[in-house]
Motif scaffolding. Structure first.
Motif, PDB file in Angstrom:
ATOM      1  N   LYS A   8       3.425  -3.970 -14.733  1.00 11.54           N
ATOM      2  CA  LYS A   8       3.924  -5.335 -14.544  1.00 11.54           C
ATOM      3  C   LYS A   8       3.898  -5.753 -13.078  1.00 11.54           C
ATOM      4  N   THR A   9       3.353  -4.906 -12.227  1.00  9.74           N
ATOM      5  CA  THR A   9       3.165  -5.252 -10.819  1.00  9.74           C
ATOM      6  C   THR A   9       1.735  -4.908 -10.433  1.00  9.74           C
ATOM      7  N   LEU A  10       1.272  -5.504  -9.354  1.00 12.39           N
ATOM      8  CA  LEU A  10      -0.091  -5.243  -8.891  1.00 12.39           C
ATOM      9  C   LEU A  10      -0.262  -3.776  -8.515  1.00 12.39           C
ATOM     10  N   GLU A  11       0.750  -3.204  -7.879  1.00 17.89           N
ATOM     11  CA  GLU A  11       0.671  -1.800  -7.466  1.00 17.89           C
ATOM     12  C   GLU A  11       0.582  -0.873  -8.677  1.00 17.89           C
ATOM     13  N   ALA A  12       1.359  -1.168  -9.714  1.00 17.64           N
ATOM     14  CA  ALA A  12       1.310  -0.353 -10.930  1.00 17.64           C
ATOM     15  C   ALA A  12      -0.043  -0.479 -11.621  1.00 17.64           C
ATOM     16  N   LEU A  13      -0.598  -1.683 -11.626  1.00 16.30           N
ATOM     17  CA  LEU A  13      -1.916  -1.895 -12.234  1.00 16.30           C
ATOM     18  C   LEU A  13      -2.985  -1.102 -11.494  1.00 16.30           C
ATOM     19  N   ILE A  14      -2.924  -1.102 -10.182  1.00 17.09           N
ATOM     20  CA  ILE A  14      -3.910  -0.378  -9.377  1.00 17.09           C
ATOM     21  C   ILE A  14      -3.866   1.118  -9.682  1.00 17.09           C
ATOM     22  N   VAL A  15      -2.669   1.695  -9.713  1.00 16.89           N
ATOM     23  CA  VAL A  15      -2.552   3.135  -9.968  1.00 16.89           C
ATOM     24  C   VAL A  15      -2.999   3.460 -11.393  1.00 16.89           C
ATOM     25  N   ARG A  55       0.821  -1.211   0.000  1.00 12.38           N
ATOM     26  CA  ARG A  55       0.000   0.000   0.000  1.00 12.38           C
ATOM     27  C   ARG A  55       0.854   1.260   0.000  1.00 12.38           C
ATOM     28  N   ASP A  56       1.994   1.218   0.673  1.00 14.22           N
ATOM     29  CA  ASP A  56       2.868   2.389   0.689  1.00 14.22           C
ATOM     30  C   ASP A  56       3.326   2.744  -0.727  1.00 14.22           C
ATOM     31  N   LEU A  57       3.765   1.740  -1.473  1.00 11.19           N
ATOM     32  CA  LEU A  57       4.230   1.990  -2.839  1.00 11.19           C
ATOM     33  C   LEU A  57       3.092   2.466  -3.733  1.00 11.19           C
ATOM     34  N   ALA A  58       1.940   1.812  -3.625  1.00  8.48           N
ATOM     35  CA  ALA A  58       0.804   2.193  -4.464  1.00  8.48           C
ATOM     36  C   ALA A  58       0.371   3.628  -4.169  1.00  8.48           C
ATOM     37  N   LEU A  59       0.276   3.979  -2.898  1.00  3.89           N
ATOM     38  CA  LEU A  59      -0.136   5.334  -2.532  1.00  3.89           C
ATOM     39  C   LEU A  59       0.908   6.357  -2.954  1.00  3.89           C
ATOM     40  N   ALA A  60       2.182   6.031  -2.776  1.00  3.24           N
ATOM     41  CA  ALA A  60       3.248   6.941  -3.206  1.00  3.24           C
ATOM     42  C   ALA A  60       3.161   7.195  -4.711  1.00  3.24           C
ATOM     43  N   GLY A  61       2.939   6.136  -5.487  1.00  5.07           N
ATOM     44  CA  GLY A  61       2.816   6.297  -6.932  1.00  5.07           C
ATOM     45  C   GLY A  61       1.619   7.137  -7.319  1.00  5.07           C
ATOM     46  N   ALA A  62       0.502   6.930  -6.622  1.00  6.32           N
ATOM     47  CA  ALA A  62      -0.708   7.705  -6.908  1.00  6.32           C
ATOM     48  C   ALA A  62      -0.488   9.193  -6.627  1.00  6.32           C
TER      49      ALA A  62
END
Length: 251
Positions: free
Chosen positions: A185-192, A114-121
């Motif tokens: 190519k990662t779940l976090e990238a897909l979410i953002v 979640r930290d990475l996904a939120l940071a990317g967003a």
């Protein structure tokens, strides 16, 4: 609530009255406060500090001056194409990202950083501050830097220069999906990517719908300059029909 005016370039656009201007100002203050709250949700302290520095930094060594975050559009025409649109879009994408993280974990049984996904967003569009500048009569154009380099290239380069994690660089680079340099190519990238696409599409459709309603009701070609204006027009049509749209035109 709003009226059409001729601008110096010969086109027509909606102008907010003082009530709507006041609402927009209050909304920007609320969004800035929410942005701070979202930053605090990044649990990794070092990552949180580095994201904050890039998000708020006005001293990046680039040609030209950056617009303040709360004065920058998220696009010149397609979505959130108005003052403060970038801040609104950033907060919305971050909130959607957290919701998607919840769905993946609670409904699909996945694990998300979640930290990475939120940071990317939070960071995904921040360099748009350097690629738009207001033009006389309303709207935005690209300064010399923005004509040669897009916001995505600038952000990946700056994030790399600052030594941000590779997985975060990938989220940033992949947030345009198949329209960008690399697909998620990662779940976090897909979410953002999905969060960004959803919010961009929602804004685009709201703005275009309002412009269509004004055109059909009055015969005038207009450019809507805030989501508040667009939603006022859509609400007027839903409650009062075409006469409601014309009433806004005459107010």
């Amino acid at each position: 609530m709003v009226r059409v005016e001729l601008n110096p370039l010969g086109g027509k656009r909606y102008r907010e009255n003082e009530a709507i201007k006041g609402e927009m100002s209050l909304n920007m203050e609320r969004l800035k406060a929410e942005l701070e709250e979202l930053l605090e949700l990044i649990g990794d302290e070092e990552l949180r500090l580095r994201v904050r520095e890039l998000l708020m930094d006005g001293d990046i060594p680039l040609e030209g001056e950056a617009l303040p975050l709360d004065e920058t559009p998220a696009g010149a025409r397609v979505h959130h194409a108005y003052r403060g649109g970038l801040l609104q879009h950033t907060v919305s994408v971050a909130r959607l990202t957290l919701t998607l993280c919840d769905l993946i974990e609670e409904l699909y049984g996945g694990e998300v950083d979640r930290d990475l996904a939120l940071a990317g967003a939070l960071l995904h569009d921040v360099m748009k501050r350097y690629v738009y500048t207001p033009k006389p009569g309303g709207g935005y154009l690209s300064p010399p830097l923005g004509e040669r380099l897009d916001h995505l290239t600038l952000l990946v380069a700056e994030a790399y220069r600052r030594g941000l994690p590779l997985e975060l660089l990938h989220i940033i680079a992949a947030h345009h999906g198949d329209r960008g340099p690399i697909e998620p190519k990662t779940l976090e990238a897909l979410i953002v990517y999905i969060a960004d696409l959803a919010d961009s599409e929602m804004s685009k459709r709201i703005l275009r719908a309002a412009e269509y309603l004004v055109r059909m009701a009055t015969g005038q070609e207009v450019r809507i300059t805030s989501s508040q204006e667009a939603l006022e027009i859509i609400k007027a049509k839903a409650k009062e029909g075409w006469e409601g749209v014309r009433r806004l035109r005459e107010t």
